[in-house]
Design an enzyme around this catalytic site. Structure first.
Site, PDB file in Angstrom:
ATOM      1  N   HIS A 117       7.402   0.930   5.976  1.00  0.00           N
ATOM      2  CA  HIS A 117       6.175   0.153   6.029  1.00  0.00           C
ATOM      3  C   HIS A 117       5.213   0.859   6.998  1.00  0.00           C
ATOM      4  O   HIS A 117       5.619   1.240   8.102  1.00  0.00           O
ATOM      5  CB  HIS A 117       6.439  -1.249   6.582  1.00  0.00           C
ATOM      6  CG  HIS A 117       7.332  -2.111   5.735  1.00  0.00           C
ATOM      7  ND1 HIS A 117       6.840  -3.112   4.928  1.00  0.00           N
ATOM      8  CD2 HIS A 117       8.673  -2.123   5.574  1.00  0.00           C
ATOM      9  CE1 HIS A 117       7.850  -3.730   4.305  1.00  0.00           C
ATOM     10  NE2 HIS A 117       8.981  -3.151   4.692  1.00  0.00           N
ATOM     11  N   HIS A 149      12.319   2.700   2.216  1.00  0.00           N
ATOM     12  CA  HIS A 149      10.856   2.639   2.325  1.00  0.00           C
ATOM     13  C   HIS A 149      10.464   2.473   3.780  1.00  0.00           C
ATOM     14  O   HIS A 149      11.190   1.868   4.564  1.00  0.00           O
ATOM     15  CB  HIS A 149      10.277   1.501   1.477  1.00  0.00           C
ATOM     16  CG  HIS A 149      10.893   0.153   1.722  1.00  0.00           C
ATOM     17  ND1 HIS A 149      12.102  -0.212   1.162  1.00  0.00           N
ATOM     18  CD2 HIS A 149      10.481  -0.901   2.460  1.00  0.00           C
ATOM     19  CE1 HIS A 149      12.398  -1.443   1.547  1.00  0.00           C
ATOM     20  NE2 HIS A 149      11.436  -1.883   2.349  1.00  0.00           N
ATOM     21  N   GLY A 174      17.043  -6.915   7.634  1.00  0.00           N
ATOM     22  CA  GLY A 174      15.928  -7.570   6.940  1.00  0.00           C
ATOM     23  C   GLY A 174      15.479  -6.860   5.673  1.00  0.00           C
ATOM     24  O   GLY A 174      14.390  -7.122   5.171  1.00  0.00           O
ATOM     25  N   CYS A 200      16.108  -0.496 -10.219  1.00  0.00           N
ATOM     26  CA  CYS A 200      15.416  -0.542  -8.925  1.00  0.00           C
ATOM     27  C   CYS A 200      13.907  -0.673  -9.132  1.00  0.00           C
ATOM     28  O   CYS A 200      13.284   0.129  -9.830  1.00  0.00           O
ATOM     29  CB  CYS A 200      15.739   0.730  -8.142  1.00  0.00           C
ATOM     30  SG  CYS A 200      14.754   0.925  -6.653  1.00  0.00           S
ATOM     31  N   HIS A 253      15.734   0.434  -1.835  1.00  0.00           N
ATOM     32  CA  HIS A 253      15.258   1.814  -2.062  1.00  0.00           C
ATOM     33  C   HIS A 253      14.510   2.139  -0.776  1.00  0.00           C
ATOM     34  O   HIS A 253      13.548   1.438  -0.426  1.00  0.00           O
ATOM     35  CB  HIS A 253      14.347   1.856  -3.304  1.00  0.00           C
ATOM     36  CG  HIS A 253      13.776   3.214  -3.625  1.00  0.00           C
ATOM     37  ND1 HIS A 253      13.824   3.766  -4.903  1.00  0.00           N
ATOM     38  CD2 HIS A 253      13.119   4.115  -2.852  1.00  0.00           C
ATOM     39  CE1 HIS A 253      13.225   4.947  -4.883  1.00  0.00           C
ATOM     40  NE2 HIS A 253      12.792   5.188  -3.654  1.00  0.00           N
ATOM     41  N   HIS A 278      16.055   7.917  -5.491  1.00  0.00           N
ATOM     42  CA  HIS A 278      16.631   6.619  -5.124  1.00  0.00           C
ATOM     43  C   HIS A 278      17.674   6.796  -4.033  1.00  0.00           C
ATOM     44  O   HIS A 278      18.847   7.042  -4.303  1.00  0.00           O
ATOM     45  CB  HIS A 278      17.253   5.924  -6.335  1.00  0.00           C
ATOM     46  CG  HIS A 278      17.803   4.575  -5.977  1.00  0.00           C
ATOM     47  ND1 HIS A 278      16.993   3.465  -5.857  1.00  0.00           N
ATOM     48  CD2 HIS A 278      19.060   4.174  -5.658  1.00  0.00           C
ATOM     49  CE1 HIS A 278      17.740   2.430  -5.502  1.00  0.00           C
ATOM     50  NE2 HIS A 278      18.999   2.837  -5.366  1.00  0.00           N
TER      51      HIS A 278
HETATM   52  P1  AMP Z   1      11.852  -5.013   2.883  1.00  0.00           P
HETATM   53  O1  AMP Z   1      12.903  -4.537   1.892  1.00  0.00           O
HETATM   54  O2  AMP Z   1      12.222  -6.277   3.558  1.00  0.00           O
HETATM   55  O3  AMP Z   1      11.432  -3.957   3.850  1.00  0.00           O
HETATM   56  O4  AMP Z   1      10.551  -5.401   2.078  1.00  0.00           O
HETATM   57  C1  AMP Z   1      10.201  -4.920   0.816  1.00  0.00           C
HETATM   58  C2  AMP Z   1       8.700  -4.962   0.705  1.00  0.00           C
HETATM   59  O5  AMP Z   1       8.356  -4.611  -0.626  1.00  0.00           O
HETATM   60  C3  AMP Z   1       8.060  -6.327   0.976  1.00  0.00           C
HETATM   61  O6  AMP Z   1       7.085  -6.194   2.016  1.00  0.00           O
HETATM   62  C4  AMP Z   1       7.409  -6.701  -0.367  1.00  0.00           C
HETATM   63  O7  AMP Z   1       6.187  -7.375  -0.225  1.00  0.00           O
HETATM   64  C5  AMP Z   1       7.227  -5.346  -1.022  1.00  0.00           C
HETATM   65  N1  AMP Z   1       7.219  -5.363  -2.478  1.00  0.00           N
HETATM   66  C6  AMP Z   1       8.119  -5.940  -3.297  1.00  0.00           C
HETATM   67  N2  AMP Z   1       7.789  -5.757  -4.578  1.00  0.00           N
HETATM   68  C7  AMP Z   1       6.641  -5.022  -4.582  1.00  0.00           C
HETATM   69  C8  AMP Z   1       5.783  -4.484  -5.604  1.00  0.00           C
HETATM   70  N3  AMP Z   1       6.038  -4.688  -6.899  1.00  0.00           N
HETATM   71  N4  AMP Z   1       4.702  -3.802  -5.226  1.00  0.00           N
HETATM   72  C9  AMP Z   1       4.417  -3.604  -3.912  1.00  0.00           C
HETATM   73  N5  AMP Z   1       5.181  -4.056  -2.910  1.00  0.00           N
HETATM   74  C10 AMP Z   1       6.274  -4.755  -3.232  1.00  0.00           C
HETATM   75 ZN    ZN Z   2      15.076   3.188  -6.433  1.00  0.00          ZN
END
Ligand code: AMP
Ligand code: ZN
Length: 122
Positions: free
Chosen positions: A111, A109, A102, A10, A107, A52
């Site tokens: 925003h 998160h 979307g 992950c 993992h 996780h």
């Molecule tokens: P989502 O799963 O659609 O909510 O989006 C995952 C988010 O993670 C996206 O906005 C990506 O730009 C961001 N993302 C993916 N890889 C990285 C990383 N290495 N560092 C920071 N953000 C990341």
């Molecule tokens: Zn994870």
């Protein structure tokens, strides 16, 4: 060594472990927050549990305190990272869940987006 459950494949677990670099804005025992690598808004952070948990679809009563702490932390981090104050400023929280929700990184998160309009998306 972390006491949290992690997944070796992950990307966000690797960020928490420091194996992939990130622009960290906050860390405590259970929560990590960093700048999104592809921001849609002038301020675009991701708040994640260190454990996780794949998404909000997997949370249960044992996660209520953690999720409550993340909600309370959001406005603090938004202000710290430059979002303007409520009500003219503010911020948006989004937690994409599952493919139809979307979600790209599996993992959990949240925003945290804010700053002056227009934004690239949303
Ligand atoms: P989502 O799963 O659609 O909510 O989006 C995952 C988010 O993670 C996206 O906005 C990506 O730009 C961001 N993302 C993916 N890889 C990285 C990383 N290495 N560092 C920071 N953000 C990341
Ligand atoms: Zn994870």
């Amino acid at each position: 060594m972390s006491h949290h459950h992690t997944d070796d494949n992950c990307i966000f677990c690797k960020i928490v472990a420091g194996k992939i670099p990130s622009k960290k804005v906050y860390e405590d025992e259970d929560i990590f927050a960093f700048h999104d690598i592809a921001p849609w808004a002038p301020v675009h952070l991701l708040m994640i549990p260190k454990a996780h948990i794949p998404s909000l679809a997997q949370v249960g009563p044992e996660h209520e305190a953690l999720l409550g702490r993340m909600m309370v932390l959001a406005s603090k981090l938004a202000a710290q990272e430059g979002c303007n104050p409520y009500p003219d400023g503010g911020f948006r929280l989004v937690s994409n869940t599952g493919t139809e929700g979307g979600q790209e990184v599996h993992h959990l998160h949240i925003h945290v987006m804010g700053g002056p309009r227009p934004w690239l998306r949303g």
